[in-house]
Design a protein around this motif. Structure first.
Motif, PDB file in Angstrom:
ATOM      1  N   UNK A  45      20.814  -3.637  11.977  1.00 21.44           N
ATOM      2  CA  UNK A  45      21.626  -3.064  10.901  1.00 21.44           C
ATOM      3  C   UNK A  45      23.104  -3.363  11.145  1.00 21.44           C
ATOM      4  N   UNK A  46      23.949  -2.827  10.297  1.00 20.03           N
ATOM      5  CA  UNK A  46      25.390  -2.935  10.511  1.00 20.03           C
ATOM      6  C   UNK A  46      25.736  -2.252  11.829  1.00 20.03           C
ATOM      7  N   UNK A  47      26.685  -2.824  12.553  1.00 24.31           N
ATOM      8  CA  UNK A  47      27.049  -2.279  13.856  1.00 24.31           C
ATOM      9  C   UNK A  47      27.638  -0.877  13.724  1.00 24.31           C
ATOM     10  N   UNK A  48      27.135   0.027  14.555  1.00 26.25           N
ATOM     11  CA  UNK A  48      27.649   1.389  14.636  1.00 26.25           C
ATOM     12  C   UNK A  48      27.933   1.708  16.100  1.00 26.25           C
ATOM     13  N   UNK A  49      28.458   2.900  16.319  1.00 25.76           N
ATOM     14  CA  UNK A  49      28.760   3.310  17.688  1.00 25.76           C
ATOM     15  C   UNK A  49      27.537   3.554  18.538  1.00 25.76           C
ATOM     16  N   UNK A  50      26.343   3.531  17.931  1.00 23.17           N
ATOM     17  CA  UNK A  50      25.113   3.806  18.677  1.00 23.17           C
ATOM     18  C   UNK A  50      24.581   2.572  19.409  1.00 23.17           C
ATOM     19  N   UNK A  51      25.139   1.397  19.120  1.00 26.57           N
ATOM     20  CA  UNK A  51      24.666   0.184  19.786  1.00 26.57           C
ATOM     21  C   UNK A  51      24.985   0.251  21.275  1.00 26.57           C
ATOM     22  N   UNK A  52      24.020  -0.170  22.096  1.00 29.21           N
ATOM     23  CA  UNK A  52      24.218  -0.235  23.540  1.00 29.21           C
ATOM     24  C   UNK A  52      24.159  -1.693  23.957  1.00 29.21           C
ATOM     25  N   UNK A  53      25.270  -2.169  24.502  1.00 32.19           N
ATOM     26  CA  UNK A  53      25.399  -3.585  24.809  1.00 32.19           C
ATOM     27  C   UNK A  53      25.083  -3.881  26.275  1.00 32.19           C
ATOM     28  N   UNK A  54      24.672  -5.122  26.532  1.00 32.31           N
ATOM     29  CA  UNK A  54      24.413  -5.607  27.896  1.00 32.31           C
ATOM     30  C   UNK A  54      23.316  -4.831  28.621  1.00 32.31           C
TER      31      UNK A  54
END
Length: 290
Positions: free
Chosen positions: A68-77
């Motif tokens: 989806x559109x990027x939100x603050x819930x994305x966890x990277x790496x």
């Protein structure tokens, strides 16, 4: 291949003249990448004029495998229960909430045609055998005195190029399993076969595919890459030394492929993305003609 080498090739494939790299039009769109000089590709190089266009293909709309559109819930790496957002190249930088391509600037922001923000993981099976004559004798190049290797390729539906029969790794799927699945779907049209036929085919190939050897794991120079989404792959070689296993299988294009065949391996091959580099590595390992 190092990231530095790939970061140069990422724009070079569109052509460079006088030190300026012309990004060209992004696949399946009318969007043109911003031109970049080679020295400005690395993110560490200051480039205040850098303001590339943004593009997300409408082909991603409604697709269950697309982010989806990027939100603050994305966890990277990290890898969570559904998506592995780790890069084979190490931790990537997040800027203004967006992941940055570890190979550098590409002249285009957004996801383009790729479903995932950040790394999009694929698996590429390199299925090979020795070329043989009517007497089953291995054919050699009379100039190099080296045996000629043959490779299974499929013709991609999206760009018409010949390529390895690979594809994206599904959530929770092992990379090697993905390589086998993609080979069966694209080179044998397993999605259209009966359940019994697929069981028999998998049984025939099970031992063969257990012998796969990893030849590459990392970033891929792919025309779909953007500043915020890029391809990475693990390539495996499955070599049929006797020609008695995959050599007897009828190749039938399926899924995203519109053609499938055996071809002779040589340096003149024109293949999708970085596939020729993987094939070259296999030729070196097997000490075949190139």
């Amino acid at each position: 291949m190092s990231i530095r080498t790939l970061s140069t090739r990422i724009i070079l494939m569109a052509g460079c003249h006088g030190g300026v790299c012309f990004g060209g039009v992004y696949p399946t769109s009318q969007v043109r990448r911003q031109n970049i000089t080679k020295d400005k590709i690395p993110w560490l190089e200051k480039f205040p004029e850098y303001s590339p266009p943004y593009f997300d293909s409408d082909r991603l709309d409604g697709k269950p495998w697309a982010d989806p559109v990027i939100t603050g819930s994305f966890k990277w790496n990290v890898k969570d229960s559904t998506v592995d957002r780790r890069s084979f190249e190490g931790d990537y930088t997040i800027e203004d909430g967006y992941p940055l391509n570890p190979a550098g600037r590409t002249g285009l922001r957004g996801r383009g045609l790729l479903g995932r923000w950040g790394p999009n993981h694929a698996a590429d099976p390199i299925v090979t055998r020795w070329k043989r004559d009517d007497n089953k004798t291995i054919v050699q190049n009379p100039i190099t005195n080296k045996s000629i290797l043959q490779l299974i390729v499929i013709k991609r539906r999206d760009n018409g190029m010949w390529a390895l029969p690979g594809g994206m790794v599904d959530s929770g799927e092992e990379v090697c399993s993905a390589a086998i699945r993609e080979f069966l779907e694209e080179a044998t049209n397993s999605l259209q076969k009966s359940h019994d036929d697929n069981i028999a085919l998998k049984s025939q190939l099970e031992d063969f595919f257990c012998t796969g050897k990893e030849v590459y794991r990392g970033y891929v120079d792919d025309p779909r890459n953007t500043d915020n989404a890029w391809m990475e792959t693990t390539a495996f070689n499955f070599h049929d030394n006797t020609g008695d296993t995959v050599g007897d299988i009828a190749l039938t294009a399926g899924d995203d492929a519109v053609g499938a065949k055996w071809i002779d391996v040589n340096k003149e091959l024109s293949l999708h993305a970085s596939h020729i580099d993987f094939v070259h590595k296999v030729a070196e390992i097997l000490q075949s003609d190139w």
